[in-house]
Design an enzyme around this catalytic site. Structure first.
Site, PDB file in Angstrom:
ATOM      1  N   LYS A  81      23.292  14.265  11.870  1.00  0.00           N
ATOM      2  CA  LYS A  81      22.875  14.875  10.614  1.00  0.00           C
ATOM      3  C   LYS A  81      22.472  16.311  10.912  1.00  0.00           C
ATOM      4  O   LYS A  81      22.071  16.626  12.031  1.00  0.00           O
ATOM      5  CB  LYS A  81      21.657  14.119  10.058  1.00  0.00           C
ATOM      6  N   GLY A 136      15.053   8.722 -10.206  1.00  0.00           N
ATOM      7  CA  GLY A 136      16.052   9.730  -9.841  1.00  0.00           C
ATOM      8  C   GLY A 136      17.391   9.391 -10.460  1.00  0.00           C
ATOM      9  O   GLY A 136      17.956   8.325 -10.199  1.00  0.00           O
ATOM     10  N   GLY A 190      20.195  11.676 -10.489  1.00  0.00           N
ATOM     11  CA  GLY A 190      21.090  12.774 -10.132  1.00  0.00           C
ATOM     12  C   GLY A 190      22.484  12.236  -9.886  1.00  0.00           C
ATOM     13  O   GLY A 190      22.949  11.333 -10.596  1.00  0.00           O
ATOM     14  N   VAL A 202      23.842  10.277  -7.562  1.00  0.00           N
ATOM     15  CA  VAL A 202      23.990   8.840  -7.315  1.00  0.00           C
ATOM     16  C   VAL A 202      23.296   8.008  -8.401  1.00  0.00           C
ATOM     17  O   VAL A 202      23.903   7.119  -9.002  1.00  0.00           O
ATOM     18  CB  VAL A 202      23.423   8.445  -5.930  1.00  0.00           C
TER      19      VAL A 202
HETATM   20  P1  NAD Z   1      20.657  14.548  -6.321  1.00  0.00           P
HETATM   21  O1  NAD Z   1      19.939  15.761  -5.882  1.00  0.00           O
HETATM   22  O2  NAD Z   1      21.947  14.683  -7.059  1.00  0.00           O
HETATM   23  O3  NAD Z   1      19.705  13.652  -7.249  1.00  0.00           O
HETATM   24  C1  NAD Z   1      18.373  13.390  -6.949  1.00  0.00           C
HETATM   25  C2  NAD Z   1      17.636  13.324  -8.279  1.00  0.00           C
HETATM   26  O4  NAD Z   1      16.310  12.904  -8.018  1.00  0.00           O
HETATM   27  C3  NAD Z   1      17.572  14.648  -9.018  1.00  0.00           C
HETATM   28  O5  NAD Z   1      17.954  14.471 -10.358  1.00  0.00           O
HETATM   29  C4  NAD Z   1      16.098  15.042  -8.891  1.00  0.00           C
HETATM   30  O6  NAD Z   1      15.647  15.803  -9.989  1.00  0.00           O
HETATM   31  C5  NAD Z   1      15.444  13.695  -8.821  1.00  0.00           C
HETATM   32  N1  NAD Z   1      14.106  13.657  -8.203  1.00  0.00           N
HETATM   33  C6  NAD Z   1      13.612  14.373  -7.175  1.00  0.00           C
HETATM   34  N2  NAD Z   1      12.339  14.042  -6.922  1.00  0.00           N
HETATM   35  C7  NAD Z   1      12.021  13.061  -7.793  1.00  0.00           C
HETATM   36  C8  NAD Z   1      10.860  12.287  -8.036  1.00  0.00           C
HETATM   37  N3  NAD Z   1       9.744  12.460  -7.335  1.00  0.00           N
HETATM   38  N4  NAD Z   1      10.885  11.361  -9.011  1.00  0.00           N
HETATM   39  C9  NAD Z   1      11.999  11.181  -9.765  1.00  0.00           C
HETATM   40  N5  NAD Z   1      13.127  11.898  -9.592  1.00  0.00           N
HETATM   41  C10 NAD Z   1      13.141  12.819  -8.621  1.00  0.00           C
HETATM   42  O7  NAD Z   1      20.829  13.654  -5.001  1.00  0.00           O
HETATM   43  P2  NAD Z   1      21.790  12.412  -4.797  1.00  0.00           P
HETATM   44  O8  NAD Z   1      23.024  12.861  -4.117  1.00  0.00           O
HETATM   45  O9  NAD Z   1      21.887  11.647  -6.087  1.00  0.00           O
HETATM   46  O10 NAD Z   1      20.974  11.562  -3.732  1.00  0.00           O
HETATM   47  C11 NAD Z   1      19.858  10.771  -4.119  1.00  0.00           C
HETATM   48  C12 NAD Z   1      19.294  10.048  -2.912  1.00  0.00           C
HETATM   49  O11 NAD Z   1      20.300   9.217  -2.334  1.00  0.00           O
HETATM   50  C13 NAD Z   1      18.837  10.978  -1.761  1.00  0.00           C
HETATM   51  O12 NAD Z   1      17.747  10.361  -1.105  1.00  0.00           O
HETATM   52  C14 NAD Z   1      20.026  10.993  -0.828  1.00  0.00           C
HETATM   53  O13 NAD Z   1      19.653  11.291   0.498  1.00  0.00           O
HETATM   54  C15 NAD Z   1      20.507   9.562  -0.968  1.00  0.00           C
HETATM   55  N6  NAD Z   1      21.905   9.383  -0.640  1.00  0.00           N
HETATM   56  C16 NAD Z   1      22.852  10.093  -1.294  1.00  0.00           C
HETATM   57  C17 NAD Z   1      24.183   9.906  -0.966  1.00  0.00           C
HETATM   58  C18 NAD Z   1      25.274  10.656  -1.676  1.00  0.00           C
HETATM   59  O14 NAD Z   1      26.443  10.289  -1.496  1.00  0.00           O
HETATM   60  N7  NAD Z   1      24.975  11.647  -2.501  1.00  0.00           N
HETATM   61  C19 NAD Z   1      24.553   8.994   0.033  1.00  0.00           C
HETATM   62  C20 NAD Z   1      23.533   8.257   0.665  1.00  0.00           C
HETATM   63  C21 NAD Z   1      22.214   8.462   0.327  1.00  0.00           C
END
Ligand code: NAD
Length: 353
Positions: free
Chosen positions: A81, A182, A184, A186
């Site tokens: 990472k 959250g 976003g 995912v």
């Molecule tokens: P993203 O940035 O698109 O979405 C995250 C969302 O969470 C945002 O809308 C943000 O405003 C919200 N957020 C942040 N802090 C918050 C809180 N305290 N309470 C409520 N909402 C909050 O990110 P993503 O790509 O959707 O990833 C989300 C999680 O999944 C992360 O932990 C990431 O590491 C993990 N993840 C993502 C992927 C991927 O393919 N994108 C793969 C594996 C793991």
């Protein structure tokens, strides 16, 4: 000064590299936890850390998590990472991304990067101008590739269905109440898939407008972020931050299942036992959220072979996530150990630790 390899999150990482580029102002850390199964694959996070030590902790925890995730997904990839330490304004320049690409290139393929929080497909295209050791690039035609978010959402959805079947004995998600923290890339994708099946949704996001707009679109309810963990529901789905399953968070849970995409959900390993003690079925994060890396890894491996990546192969592998989760839960029930501990033991064995 304490040596970083004496801190708890250092787990015999093969390489931890600090990258500094004076011209662009880039500061980054690249962690390669294990190349036992193949090149270390894992995304790049672009984040403003209050302290540099927080960035080191993050890269160590995340790269070990990638070793476990890739192994449990059956991928011929090790775990790594990167984190780019953003300034308080989040300044990201083409020069920084170019310098980062050069740093990845110097590792000669031992580390393969992709998107993570704060890094988009366009950023990876910029990195790919400097190095071939990149994935998550725009898909061509029907081939798989690009943003891993929708693939991660697909895996979380399948894993959640498996959890509901295992714990609640229900084959359908119709009427099952899921609270998502959250929404976003995912979390939003998971919510859409759940809505299609008639699940009842409670949504929370620090971007309140985003949660409200999605609740309006899908017919759910938006709640405050500090309330979502205590919502009485069937499934709590963390899709925002890590380390939310700590003493206080677990005490607040009013759901028999935790299943979501956020990385490193357990604040400490013993919180896996705390979930069992509260009667909560936990889907280990790096098992349920592997959909994105399955897409990223297959895209990368296909590109190495000069062939387009078959999206059906990606879907087929993502559809195996429920079987892995069920194996873990069954072994947990049989042994009395937590699902988190069982998954860790399985992953460690696979990476020869
Ligand atoms: P993203 O940035 O698109 O979405 C995250 C969302 O969470 C945002 O809308 C943000 O405003 C919200 N957020 C942040 N802090 C918050 C809180 N305290 N309470 C409520 N909402 C909050 O990110 P993503 O790509 O959707 O990833 C989300 C999680 O999944 C992360 O932990 C990431 O590491 C993990 N993840 C993502 C992927 C991927 O393919 N994108 C793969 C594996 C793991």
């Amino acid at each position: 000064m304490t040596a970083f390899w004496t801190q708890p999150d250092y787990d015999d990482h093969e390489t931890v590299q600090l990258v500094r580029d004076r011209a662009s102002g880039l500061t980054a850390l690249i962690g390669i936890h294990s190349t036992h199964l193949g090149p270390a694959a894992g995304g790049t996070r672009f984040w403003h850390y209050a302290q540099p030590a927080d960035a080191l902790r993050d890269v160590l925890r995340l790269s070990r998590g990638m070793s476990y995730k890739n192994a449990m997904a059956g991928l011929p990839m090790g775990g790594g990472k990167a984190v780019i330490l953003a300034d308080a304004k989040g300044t990201k320049t083409p020069e920084m991304l170019a310098a980062f690409g050069d740093a990845v290139d110097r590792l000669g393929g031992r580390y393969v990067t992709a998107e993570d929080v704060g890094i988009c497909v366009a950023d990876m295209v910029a990195v790919a101008a400097r190095t071939p050791y990149v994935s998550g690039l725009p898909a061509e035609g029907d081939a798989a590739g690009g943003d891993p978010g929708p693939f991660t959402a697909m895996g979380v959805y399948h894993g959640m269905k498996a959890a509901v079947r295992y714990r609640l004995g229900k084959d359908s998600l119709a009427g099952v109440h899921v609270a998502l923290q959250g929404v976003g890339s995912v979390g939003g994708g998971v919510a859409r898939l759940l809505a299609r099946d008639g699940a009842k949704l409670t949504l929370a996001d620090i971007n309140r407008d985003r949660a409200e707009a999605l609740a309006d679109e899908l017919g759910g309810e938006a709640v405050e972020t500090d309330a979502v963990m205590g919502v009485a529901c069937d499934v709590f789905s963390p899709n925002a931050l890590g380390a939310i399953l700590d003493d206080e968070g677990i005490a607040r849970l009013e759901a028999p299942i935790v299943a979501g995409a956020a990385n490193n959900q357990l604040a400490r390993p013993e919180h896996g036992d705390a979930l069992v003690a509260r009667g909560v079925l936990y889907a280990p994060d790096y098992v349920i959220n592997a959909g994105g890396i399955i897409s990223v890894a297959l895209e990368y491996l296909c590109r190495q072979d000069g062939a387009p990546c078959d999206i059906n192969e990606v879907r087929k592998r993502i559809a195996l996530i429920p079987d892995r989760l069920e194996d873990i839960w069954r072994e947990s029930d049989a042994s009395g150990q937590s699902p988190a501990a069982i998954a860790d033991a399985m992953a460690q064995k696979l990476i020869g630790r």
